[in-house]
Design a protein around this motif. Structure first.
Motif: not given
Lengths: 224, 167
Positions: A3, A20, A24, B8-10, B12-17
């Motif tokens: 980061n 983006r 995005d 939910r965002r986290q 999905l981020n983890y599973t997709l990554t």
């Protein structure tokens, strides 16, 4: 850590808007398989690209061992497939992927056709897509010869014969493809190799870029 | 459950990554292993190569002995001829590699008329004594490699290269 590096670069170059723009974007409900499972048909274009990436990568690695020469082409393919670790897998990826690209591309074409997505204002993108189709077939045709086995040589013989049947300029096309008026041999192989790994991929990259820029510009076509 | 609820965002981020990383690794692993294969190939070597040099005829003056062996270079097999500088030291036979330890040129015994009892490398003037020991002040940083030697029916056989054992 990552980061921090990202922030450091972003502070100087303002790269966030760039990615983006690329990554995005909204996926409308009618093309999202999570909403309507039948929308998986909208994935074929992306799958074609995914397999194309595999083809590019596996092809790059194969050229580490392959040599486009009549004496050694077959031997080098035999060596990389049987003596090098994972050679069978890497060559297999390129071999089967080549067919799969055509299949996916064809399904993508069918989807575009049956959803009428080629209509105004997306006619130009259809035309570019047909260009990509031709380049892919060219890649398949030129790549087929490279292992230099009997099947490859005779398939190419037939292919060049077909090209030679073009009115008026057929003979010229044949000589330019084979590199010789009579022989299908050393010069044919080097030519096909050059076309397969340099010329057609260059054209493919250009066409893909145009294809993607246009779809991003125009957005995906609306629901049926 | 801890009080750090995964959003939910986290999730999905983890599973997709994770899934994406797994797929990318599955794709890249064979290709990378394929590419680094030369570094991991195990070499089956150590066979002695027959030369046409009679042991009896070796004197204390180094002579150049050529020897030929079949080299397998992936799909390309060829006969390669290399040479060794061979001399007698009491009962022992010494065979030295002619490859200069400076930058890999080929050295010759008495190649420089000013130093008739030394090996000389013409590229950068490197010199070695008869035992292969590099002469200080010349470019080479170490002594010439040595060949393992053996005898068969009165003829010299050469094995693999080893670091100089004569000091």
């Amino acid at each position: 850590m990552l980061n921090k590096i990202y922030d450091w670069v972003d502070e100087r170059l303002d790269i966030t808007p760039i990615w983006r723009d690329i990554a995005d974007h909204e996926v409308p409900e009618h093309v999202n398989p999570a909403h309507h499972f039948s929308a998986f048909v909208y994935c074929f274009g992306g799958l074609t690209f995914f397999i194309t990436v595999i083809q590019i990568l596996s092809g790059m690695f194969l050229t580490m061992y392959y040599v486009p020469d009549v004496e050694n082409a077959w031997k080098s393919v035999y060596y990389l497939q049987n003596e090098v670790a994972f050679g069978e897998i890497v060559r297999g990826m390129h071999h089967w992927g080549a067919s799969l690209v055509i299949v996916m591309m064809f399904l993508h074409t069918l989807r575009v056709f049956f959803t009428g997505s080629y209509k105004k204002p997306r006619e130009l993108n259809w035309i570019v897509g047909v260009g990509i189709f031709c380049v892919m077939l060219g890649l398949g045709f030129t790549g087929y010869l490279l292992p230099w086995d009997m099947k490859a040589v005779f398939a190419t013989k037939v292919g060049i014969q077909i090209a030679a049947s073009v009115p008026f300029i057929g003979e010229l096309i044949k000589i330019l493809l084979a590199g010789d008026a009579e022989i299908l041999g050393a010069q044919t192989l080097t030519r096909f190799f050059a076309i397969h790994v340099f010329f057609l991929p260059a054209v493919l990259f250009a066409l893909l870029a145009v294809h993607f820029i246009m779809i991003r510009r125009q957005g995906i076509s609306g629901p049926l | 459950m801890s009080n750090n609820r995964v959003s939910r965002r986290q999730f999905l981020n983890y599973t997709l990554t994770g899934v994406g990383g797994f797929m990318a690794a599955g794709m890249l692993m064979p290709m990378i292993r394929f590419a680094i294969d030369p570094a991991l190939q195990t070499k089956a070597e150590g066979d002695f190569v027959q030369t046409s040099q009679k042991i009896d005829e070796i004197t204390e003056e180094p002579i150049k002995v050529d020897f030929t062996f079949e080299q397998v270079d992936a799909w390309y097999k060829s006969d390669v001829t290399e040479a060794a500088w061979v001399y007698r030291d009491g009962d022992a036979i010494i065979a030295l590699s002619p490859v200069c330890k400076h930058l890999g040129c080929t050295v010759n015994w008495a190649g420089d008329s000013a130093h008739p009892d030394q090996y000389f490398c013409a590229c950068h003037g490197g010199r070695y004594e008869k035992t292969g020991k590099n002469v200080p002040g010349t470019p080479p940083t170490g002594p010439l490699d040595e060949y393992e030697v053996a005898e068969k029916d009165g003829f010299l056989m050469l094995g693999k290269k080893i670091p100089n054992t004569l000091g």
